[in-house]
Design a protein around this motif. Structure first.
Motif, mmCIF file in Angstrom:
data_model
loop_
_atom_site.group_PDB
_atom_site.id
_atom_site.type_symbol
_atom_site.label_atom_id
_atom_site.label_comp_id
_atom_site.label_asym_id
_atom_site.label_seq_id
_atom_site.Cartn_x
_atom_site.Cartn_y
_atom_site.Cartn_z
ATOM 1 N N VAL A 201 0.832 -1.208 0.000
ATOM 2 C CA VAL A 201 0.000 0.000 0.000
ATOM 3 C C VAL A 201 0.863 1.253 0.000
ATOM 4 N N VAL A 202 1.885 1.271 0.853
ATOM 5 C CA VAL A 202 2.679 2.491 0.982
ATOM 6 C C VAL A 202 3.508 2.753 -0.269
ATOM 7 N N VAL A 203 3.999 1.705 -0.931
ATOM 8 C CA VAL A 203 4.788 1.946 -2.138
ATOM 9 C C VAL A 203 3.890 2.327 -3.318
ATOM 10 N N VAL A 204 2.700 1.744 -3.397
ATOM 11 C CA VAL A 204 1.775 2.131 -4.471
ATOM 12 C C VAL A 204 1.324 3.577 -4.291
ATOM 13 N N MET A 205 0.990 3.965 -3.052
ATOM 14 C CA MET A 205 0.601 5.347 -2.802
ATOM 15 C C MET A 205 1.761 6.293 -3.079
ATOM 16 N N GLY A 206 2.984 5.849 -2.790
ATOM 17 C CA GLY A 206 4.148 6.664 -3.121
ATOM 18 C C GLY A 206 4.289 6.869 -4.616
ATOM 19 N N GLY A 207 4.023 5.817 -5.385
ATOM 20 C CA GLY A 207 4.060 5.962 -6.834
ATOM 21 C C GLY A 207 3.019 6.936 -7.344
ATOM 22 N N GLN A 210 4.179 10.586 -6.309
ATOM 23 C CA GLN A 210 5.336 11.040 -7.066
ATOM 24 C C GLN A 210 5.129 10.971 -8.567
ATOM 25 N N SER A 211 3.996 10.424 -8.999
ATOM 26 C CA SER A 211 3.692 10.287 -10.433
ATOM 27 C C SER A 211 4.817 9.562 -11.166
ATOM 28 N N GLY A 212 5.314 8.522 -10.548
ATOM 29 C CA GLY A 212 6.386 7.745 -11.152
ATOM 30 C C GLY A 212 6.273 6.296 -10.732
ATOM 31 N N GLY A 213 6.871 5.423 -11.521
ATOM 32 C CA GLY A 213 6.737 4.004 -11.251
ATOM 33 C C GLY A 213 7.881 3.400 -10.469
ATOM 34 N N PHE A 214 8.953 4.197 -10.203
ATOM 35 C CA PHE A 214 10.112 3.577 -9.566
ATOM 36 C C PHE A 214 9.777 3.077 -8.171
ATOM 37 N N THR A 215 8.987 3.828 -7.424
ATOM 38 C CA THR A 215 8.654 3.412 -6.067
ATOM 39 C C THR A 215 7.999 2.037 -6.063
#
Length: 310
Positions: A201-207, A210-215
């Protein structure tokens, strides 16, 4: 060459999270690792030989940041110094509780310091999570974050507490005596999948933020590692520890990519970097060699012949 320095900084920070994360997690689980003084004594003995060596990585990380990225250090400290100071104070109290616990042979004294160690370990993990969450969403140099408790940093705080709990339990599953290891194994099996879901959840929300897929890409292996650790810990605790090590180090990669643009503008001069290069080629291999030796010597199950630390 500049990216190599930045990669070194990220490796050092990730190494600190992975290594000291075992002691942080074990500290959180001190009062849940079994009943009685013997179980708590075994928990402290389990991380005792690694305790100070793990923290060397934090010292080297900060020293590298100060020397190689002086402007980035200024931006980070200016933006987050209330939280950084709070985390450092919690760190000092946590370390003090390990030292003071066994100085007086009174049950009440030891129970009191046990509580301090448990709660400061939780607070330290949460503080690191708040710092990671704020670094991932704050713009370096935009101003001081006086109240670093937005929903996303709080989600990271909860995630870091969960990850370090599972990581510490995996470590204890390797180190605790045979008759006390059951509680640690059950903790990994019970919490690895929920913590993996929270990490997802936290990494998807981070993506999304940040409007990016690296997270998402960088966080996916950590999620898979946590799930797998919960499945293999009973029969292969060392493999479970290796997997949770990956999950514990992942925030360093996420923060590193987020801060890369600011870091590229913050390098020390070429002359300063050349001066630093010589000592580091001696110091870093020595630190790594010493760490490898400590873990090779002591990463085995505690028995009646094990040296007691702290």
């Amino acid at each position: 060459m500049d990216l190599a320095w930045y990669g070194l900084l990220g490796t050092l920070f990730g190494g600190y999270l992975a290594l000291d994360g075992t002691a942080i997690g074990a500290g959180m689980l001190l009062r849940a690792s079994g009943y009685g003084e013997r179980a708590r004594r075994a928990t402290i003995t389990s991380f005792g030989p690694f305790f100070l060596g793990n923290e060397v990585w934090l010292v080297v990380t900060v020293a590298t940041l100060l020397a190689v990225f002086p402007h980035l250090e200024g931006l980070l400290f200016h933006g987050h110094y209330p939280l950084i100071v709070a985390v450092l104070l919690i760190w000092l109290v946590r370390d003090g509780s390990v030292w003071f616990r066994s100085r007086v042979e009174r049950p009440g004294w030891r129970r009191g310091w046990d509580r301090v160690l448990s709660w400061t370990s939780v607070a330290f993990a949460a503080g690191l999570g708040l710092l990671v969450g704020n670094l991932l969403i704050a713009v370096p140099g935009a101003g001081t974050v006086w109240m670093p408790f937005g929903w996303y940093p709080l989600l990271w705080a909860l995630t870091m507490v969960g990850v370090f709990t599972v990581h510490g339990a995996s470590f204890l599953a390797v180190r605790m005596p045979d008759d006390l290891v059951g509680a640690s194994v059950r903790t990994v099996r019970r919490w690895a999948s929920p913590v993996a879901a929270l990490t997802a959840v936290v990494v998807v929300m981070g993506g999304v933020i940040q409007s990016g897929g690296f997270t998402v890409v960088a966080g996916a292996p950590a999620v898979l590692a946590l799930v797998t650790a919960g499945r293999v810990v009973t029969g292969r605790p060392r493999l479970a520890l290796l997997l949770t090590t990956l999950a514990a180090a992942t925030p360093a990669a996420l923060v590193g990519v987020q801060l890369l643009p600011a870091a590229e503008r913050s390098f020390a001069t070429e002359a300063a970097l050349a001066t630093l290069g010589g000592p580091l080629t001696i110091v870093l291999p020595a630190v790594v060699a010493l760490q490898l030796w400590i873990w090779w010597m002591f990463l085995r199950r505690i028995d009646s012949h094990t040296t007691v630390f702290f």
